[in-house]
Design a protein around this motif. Structure first.
Motif, PDB file in Angstrom:
ATOM      1  N   PRO A   1       2.528   7.513   3.466  1.00 49.01           N
ATOM      2  CA  PRO A   1       1.431   8.115   4.228  1.00 49.01           C
ATOM      3  C   PRO A   1       1.513   7.724   5.700  1.00 49.01           C
ATOM      4  CG  PRO A   1       0.642   6.236   2.970  1.00 49.01           C
ATOM      5  CD  PRO A   1       2.041   6.493   2.528  1.00 49.01           C
ATOM      6  N   GLU A   2       0.937   8.564   6.544  1.00 51.78           N
ATOM      7  CA  GLU A   2       0.850   8.238   7.973  1.00 51.78           C
ATOM      8  C   GLU A   2      -0.442   7.497   8.301  1.00 51.78           C
ATOM      9  OE1 GLU A   2       2.902  11.924  10.175  1.00 51.78           O
ATOM     10  OE2 GLU A   2       1.487  12.503   8.586  1.00 51.78           O
TER      11      GLU A   2
ATOM     12  N   ARG B   1      -5.732  -2.626   3.467  1.00 47.37           N
ATOM     13  CA  ARG B   1      -4.978  -3.461   4.408  1.00 47.37           C
ATOM     14  C   ARG B   1      -3.690  -3.981   3.776  1.00 47.37           C
ATOM     15  NH1 ARG B   1      -2.240  -5.457   7.525  1.00 47.37           N
ATOM     16  NH2 ARG B   1      -2.725  -6.761   9.325  1.00 47.37           N
ATOM     17  N   LEU B   2      -3.754  -4.382   2.508  1.00 44.00           N
ATOM     18  CA  LEU B   2      -2.561  -4.867   1.819  1.00 44.00           C
ATOM     19  C   LEU B   2      -1.511  -3.763   1.684  1.00 44.00           C
ATOM     20  CD1 LEU B   2      -4.190  -7.012  -1.021  1.00 44.00           C
ATOM     21  CD2 LEU B   2      -3.069  -7.848   1.054  1.00 44.00           C
ATOM     22  N   LEU B   3      -1.958  -2.541   1.410  1.00 47.17           N
ATOM     23  CA  LEU B   3      -1.018  -1.430   1.286  1.00 47.17           C
ATOM     24  C   LEU B   3      -0.445  -1.032   2.641  1.00 47.17           C
ATOM     25  CD1 LEU B   3      -2.782   0.697  -1.471  1.00 47.17           C
ATOM     26  CD2 LEU B   3      -0.619  -0.568  -1.659  1.00 47.17           C
ATOM     27  N   CYS B   4      -1.218  -1.173   3.714  1.00 46.34           N
ATOM     28  CA  CYS B   4      -0.671  -0.932   5.052  1.00 46.34           C
ATOM     29  C   CYS B   4       0.555  -1.814   5.295  1.00 46.34           C
ATOM     30  CB  CYS B   4      -1.729  -1.226   6.118  1.00 46.34           C
ATOM     31  SG  CYS B   4      -2.919   0.094   6.380  1.00 46.34           S
TER      32      CYS B   4
ATOM     33  N   ARG C   1      -1.894   2.653  10.747  1.00 48.60           N
ATOM     34  CA  ARG C   1      -3.203   3.272  11.013  1.00 48.60           C
ATOM     35  C   ARG C   1      -4.086   3.184   9.773  1.00 48.60           C
ATOM     36  NH1 ARG C   1      -5.701   8.460  11.609  1.00 48.60           N
ATOM     37  NH2 ARG C   1      -7.114   8.419  13.396  1.00 48.60           N
ATOM     38  N   LEU C   2      -5.210   2.482   9.925  1.00 43.53           N
ATOM     39  CA  LEU C   2      -6.165   2.292   8.836  1.00 43.53           C
ATOM     40  C   LEU C   2      -7.534   2.815   9.284  1.00 43.53           C
ATOM     41  CD1 LEU C   2      -6.810   1.047   6.036  1.00 43.53           C
ATOM     42  CD2 LEU C   2      -7.245  -1.123   7.207  1.00 43.53           C
TER      43      LEU C   2
ATOM     44  N   VAL D   1      -2.223  11.456   4.170  1.00 37.14           N
ATOM     45  CA  VAL D   1      -3.248  10.421   4.001  1.00 37.14           C
ATOM     46  C   VAL D   1      -3.238   9.880   2.572  1.00 37.14           C
ATOM     47  CG1 VAL D   1      -5.736   9.947   4.025  1.00 37.14           C
ATOM     48  CG2 VAL D   1      -4.720  11.415   5.793  1.00 37.14           C
ATOM     49  N   LEU D   2      -3.387   8.576   2.484  1.00 39.59           N
ATOM     50  CA  LEU D   2      -3.597   7.922   1.201  1.00 39.59           C
ATOM     51  C   LEU D   2      -5.007   7.325   1.220  1.00 39.59           C
ATOM     52  CD1 LEU D   2      -2.339   6.967  -1.529  1.00 39.59           C
ATOM     53  CD2 LEU D   2      -1.736   4.829  -0.346  1.00 39.59           C
TER      54      LEU D   2
END
Length: 228
Positions: free
Chosen positions: A33-34, A48-51, A58-59, A92-93
Motif C-alpha cells: 500500500p501507499e 504503525r507496526l505494519l508501516c 504515510r499513516l 490503501v490498507l
C-alpha cells in the motif's frame, strides 16, 4: 451477578508476531500500500507496526466507535472523525486490531473507497469468524464459539478499570476483585495493578456505594466490555 466476559490477554510478543504474519501476506499478494489508514484507537499501534514492516511512510487516521469501554449510545458502529489526510488515487490498507462484528471495519473501508482511493484492502490482527466483513488479511481467526474479550497491551488499563469496576459488584476491595477477575474472566491481574487503579481514584465498591463518590474520587462511570 455482574456481566463479565471471558478474557484473553494479548502480549506484545503476540502483537509483533501477528504483525509479521500480516506483513508477509501483504508482500506476497503484490505491490504494498501507499498509505495505511489506522482506525483509532485500536488500529493505531498495528497500523504503525505494519508501516515499519511494509516500508510505508504515510499513516492516516480514521476514528470509529462501537462497543465496550468506548461504546456509542446506540451500540451501532459510527465513524466519528473523518480521515486525517487525503487518500485520492492511492493504494490503501485499512488497519484495525480485531474484526469482531466487523461493522467498524466495513464502515471504514466504504468511507476510504468513497474518498477516492484507487484500491482498498483491509487488515486486522485477529478476526472473529462470522463477522460482517472478512478482512483481506488477518493473522489469526477465532471461532465465534471461542469468543473472548481480547485485552490488547494498549487497552490494558482502560479494560482493567472497566472490568474491575464491574467485578466490584460481587465483592469490594482489591483482593475480592482480583478473585472475581480470575474466576469469572480468566484474567490474572497483579495486585499492584489494581492498587494503581485505586490510586487513580477508581473505587472498587458495589455500584450503590460508587454512586456517591468521595471528594478524592473522579466519580467517572465506565462501561465494561460485554459478551456478544
Amino acid at each position: 451477578m455482574a456481566d463479565l466476559p471471558r478474557c484473553r490477554r494479548a502480549t506484545w510478543a503476540d502483537v509483533e508476531g501477528w504483525a509479521d504474519r500480516i506483513a508477509d501476506r501483504v508482500r506476497a499478494a503484490g505491490p504494498p500500500p501507499e498509505t495505511i489508514v489506522a482506525l483509532t484507537r485500536g488500529g493505531w499501534v498495528p497500523g504503525r507496526l505494519l508501516c515499519d514492516r511494509l516500508g510505508v511512510r504515510r499513516l492516516v487516521s480514521l476514528r470509529a466507535q462501537h462497543w465496550g469501554v468506548t461504546a456509542t449510545r446506540t451500540g451501532a458502529a459510527e465513524l466519528t472523525e473523518g480521515l486525517s489526510g487525503p487518500v485520492t488515487d492511492l493504494r490503501v490498507l485499512v488497519v484495525d486490531d480485531i474484526t469482531d462484528t466487523g461493522e467498524s471495519l466495513a464502515l471504514a473501508v466504504d468511507h476510504v473507497r468513497a474518498a477516492g482511493a484507487s484500491s482498498v484492502e483491509s487488515a486486522t490482527l485477529l478476526h472473529i469468524a462470522g463477522a460482517r466483513l472478512v478482512p483481506t488479511y488477518f493473522a489469526e481467526e477465532i471461532a465465534r464459539a471461542e469468543w473472548a474479550w481480547i485485552v490488547f497491551p494498549w487497552n490494558y488499563w482502560e479494560d482493567l478499570i472497566a472490568l474491575a469496576g464491574r467485578a466490584a459488584s460481587e465483592g469490594a476491595g482489591i483482593d475480592a476483585v482480583r478473585r472475581t477477575l480470575r474466576d469469572r474472566c480468566g484474567l490474572t491481574v497483579p495486585r499492584a495493578d489494581l492498587a494503581r487503579v485505586v490510586a487513580w481514584g477508581v473505587r472498587l465498591v458495589p455500584p450503590a456505594e460508587a454512586a456517591t463518590p468521595s471528594s478524592g474520587s473522579r466519580g467517572r462511570r465506565r462501561r465494561a466490555p460485554r459478551a456478544p
